[in-house]
Design an enzyme around this catalytic site. Structure first.
Site, PDB file in Angstrom:
ATOM      1  N   LYS A 302     -41.652  16.694 -23.262  1.00  0.00           N
ATOM      2  CA  LYS A 302     -42.541  15.960 -22.342  1.00  0.00           C
ATOM      3  C   LYS A 302     -42.324  14.438 -22.376  1.00  0.00           C
ATOM      4  O   LYS A 302     -42.510  13.771 -21.361  1.00  0.00           O
ATOM      5  CB  LYS A 302     -43.999  16.287 -22.662  1.00  0.00           C
ATOM      6  CG  LYS A 302     -44.371  17.708 -22.278  1.00  0.00           C
ATOM      7  CD  LYS A 302     -45.823  18.017 -22.533  1.00  0.00           C
ATOM      8  CE  LYS A 302     -46.075  19.482 -22.240  1.00  0.00           C
ATOM      9  NZ  LYS A 302     -47.455  19.867 -22.287  1.00  0.00           N
ATOM     10  N   GLY A 377     -51.764  15.425 -33.769  1.00  0.00           N
ATOM     11  CA  GLY A 377     -50.501  15.605 -33.040  1.00  0.00           C
ATOM     12  C   GLY A 377     -50.357  14.501 -32.007  1.00  0.00           C
ATOM     13  O   GLY A 377     -51.193  14.383 -31.103  1.00  0.00           O
ATOM     14  N   GLY A 488     -57.112  26.470 -25.319  1.00  0.00           N
ATOM     15  CA  GLY A 488     -55.964  25.914 -24.606  1.00  0.00           C
ATOM     16  C   GLY A 488     -55.729  26.636 -23.282  1.00  0.00           C
ATOM     17  O   GLY A 488     -55.079  26.104 -22.389  1.00  0.00           O
TER      18      GLY A 488
END
Ligand SMILES: O=C1C[C@@](O)(C(=O)O)C[C@@H](O)[C@@H]1O
Length: 521
Positions: A302, A377, A488
């Site tokens: 990403k 993260g 998620g």
């Protein structure tokens, strides 16, 4: 927008079957039919104590579908081609197969020529000959064209080229070959990196594509069920726009089972496929045609992908991570966006609102304002969460195994970075929010959680960007500790809704997409 609903290509879906007994093969044929195959490929050389005439008779008297017979035995460790006697035996078996009613027989290129020249003029059956060839190392498109020219000279009805894909970019040579070939051709690559050669075969004109029985997953082969139901290969044509998830690994993604049915639901002529990418630069260089109209971007790319975009939307630019790329139709430029940020933040906000945990502060712009927001993260997903939290005026703390990365993100969102070693003993203030943006807890390492269990009681909301499994161990533990949990899956759905809109330039059918996620995730 293309119309979907009618069959748009003539590619057949073929189930390869290999088993030690004829009974198992017959059972496999019935399963293949039930699962939507158009024909079966039977490898005779897997049968123990093979008795050619008897076994072929049973198989070809009990075939619910057209049959392609392949016989490629290895005698005493030697490839049969090296020995005339063995070649003779092999050809005899294939001749019987033809006489007993096989619809197709497949021969290696090395022996196809002799066979077709001798046999074909005397045939009255409709059995077709496939000449096949394995090319170990595809160096250029020209090389492949030469192989095809050589194969064509055999007089076979259909040609088949199989390669080993060491990199997804090699498949583009196969697609080029398929779309330019004047004779019926089957062309695909093996292995995990070769998967899209089966999925996109019908778009580029392959005569058939392979799908495994649903119970018998084979790396690089889609299942019959996924080809028909998820990917909808029947509806593909040369105009079908390809959207791909660029990721490594990529097999875990549920994107295909969400995007493909949604394309069909709104009548958009598109297909969404997983793309196992090793080298971004080479990938974008090779897949540069308008056929490849857009991409999702997953782990670990990403951030890296930003530099391959010609333009980047301001939000994605400030985050420094792109999860969606569109090839702009007017000039082919790649435009990067980030749909993760709003997806994750609105999922957390809505969970707080639904649970009435907004501290009665309805006047505040967001229930996250002023709250401690702990992000674990600092990769692409973590950056999206942290920037989203910043836009909602939360107080941000970042942990990452790479402390420099955590510090860089903290500086960008005016937050604080703490060393990863402190995470195990980190106790937040009551009412904090926790967001896991690491793969910790993702299938198959499902038992791990990124924080200490004891800290969970102090979080009002725990969000986990991992969506396989739907309820991670972190979410289970957080629920037991009394926190509101956000899966998620909710983020996944919302980022996909944003992506669908960018891909198709139409409003996404949100309820339809939510129903798929509820039923299938
Ligand atoms: O993080 C994700 C998940 C994803 O990578 C997938 O696995 O399907 C697809 C991406 O668009 C998204 O941002």
């Amino acid at each position: 927008m293309g119309s979907v609903g009618l069959l748009k290509n003539s590619a057949m879906v073929c189930a390869p079957l290999m088993a030690p007994s004829v009974e198992q093969l017959v059972h496999g044929m019935l399963q293949a039919k039930a699962q939507g195959a158009d024909l079966v490929e039977i490898r005779l050389d897997g049968i123990n104590n093979f008795q050619p005439q008897k076994d072929l008779q049973v198989l070809l008297n009990n075939n619910p579908l057209p049959v392609l017979i392949v016989y490629r035995p290895i005698w005493e460790g030697n490839e049969f081609e090296e020995d005339d006697d063995h070649i003779h035996k092999q050809l005899e078996v294939l001749r019987w197969a033809k006489e007993l009613g096989a619809d197709y027989i497949e021969l290696d290129l090395k022996i196809a020529s002799d066979f077709t020249k001798k046999e074909k003029p005397r045939w009255s059956s409709g059995c077709k000959v496939i000449a096949s060839c394995f090319v170990d190392n595809v160096t250029s498109k020209e090389d492949l064209s030469q192989v095809v020219a050589h194969m064509q000279s055999t007089g076979a009805d259909i040609l088949k080229i199989v390669t080993n894909a060491n990199d997804i970019t090699e498949l583009e040579k196969m697609f080029h070959l398929l779309s330019h070939c004047q004779v019926p051709l089957i062309a695909y690559s093996l292995g995990e990196r070769g998967l899209i050669s089966q999925l996109l075969g019908p778009k580029f004109g392959s005569v058939l594509v392979y799908g495994s029985l649903d119970c018998n997953a084979v790396p690089g082969l889609p299942t019959l069920g996924s080809l028909r139901q998820a990917y909808g290969v029947d509806f593909m044509d040369t105009d079908t726009k390809v959207f791909g998830l660029i990721s490594k690994p990529v097999g875990h993604s549920k994107g295909p089972i969400l995007h493909n049915p949604t394309f069909r639901h709104v009548g958009y002529n598109g297909i969404y496929v997983p793309m196992f990418v090793d080298d971004l630069k080479e990938f974008f260089r090779v897949y540069s045609s308008p056929d490849f109209a857009g991409f999702s971007v997953g782990i670990p790319y990403k951030e890296a992908v930003v530099s391959f975009c010609d333009e980047v939307d301001p939000l994605a630019k400030s985050i420094g991570a792109v999860n969606t790329i569109i090839r702009r139709p007017c000039d082919g430029k790649l435009i990067g966006y980030n749909t993760d940020c709003e997806a994750s933040i609105t999922a957390i906000e809505d969970a707080l609102k639904v649970n009435g945990r907004t501290n009665g502060a309805a006047f505040l712009p967001s229930p996250l304002a002023g709250k401690l927001f702990v992000v674990v993260g600092a990769g692409g997903a973590g950056r999206a969460l942290a920037f989203g939290a910043k836009s909602r005026r939360a107080e941000i703390v970042i942990f990452d195994i790479d402390f420099d990365r955590a510090k860089a993100l903290a500086a960008a969102v005016s937050g604080e970075a703490l060393p990863f070693e402190k995470l195990a003993s980190f106790q937040p203030e009551k009412g904090a929010i926790l967001a896991n943006a690491t793969p910790i807890g993702m299938h198959p390492n499902k038992d791990r959680i990124p924080v200490s269990e004891a800290s969970l009681k102090d979080y009002v909301v725990v969000f986990d960007a991992v969506y396989t499994p739907r309820k991670t161990t972190l979410l289970k533990d957080a629920e037991a500790a009394g926190a509101i949990t956000v899966s998620g899956v909710e983020m996944f759905l919302r980022q996909a809704i944003g992506q669908f809109h960018l891909f198709t330039r139409t409003k996404a059918p949100e309820e339809f997409m939510r129903d798929i996620v509820m039923a299938k995730f």
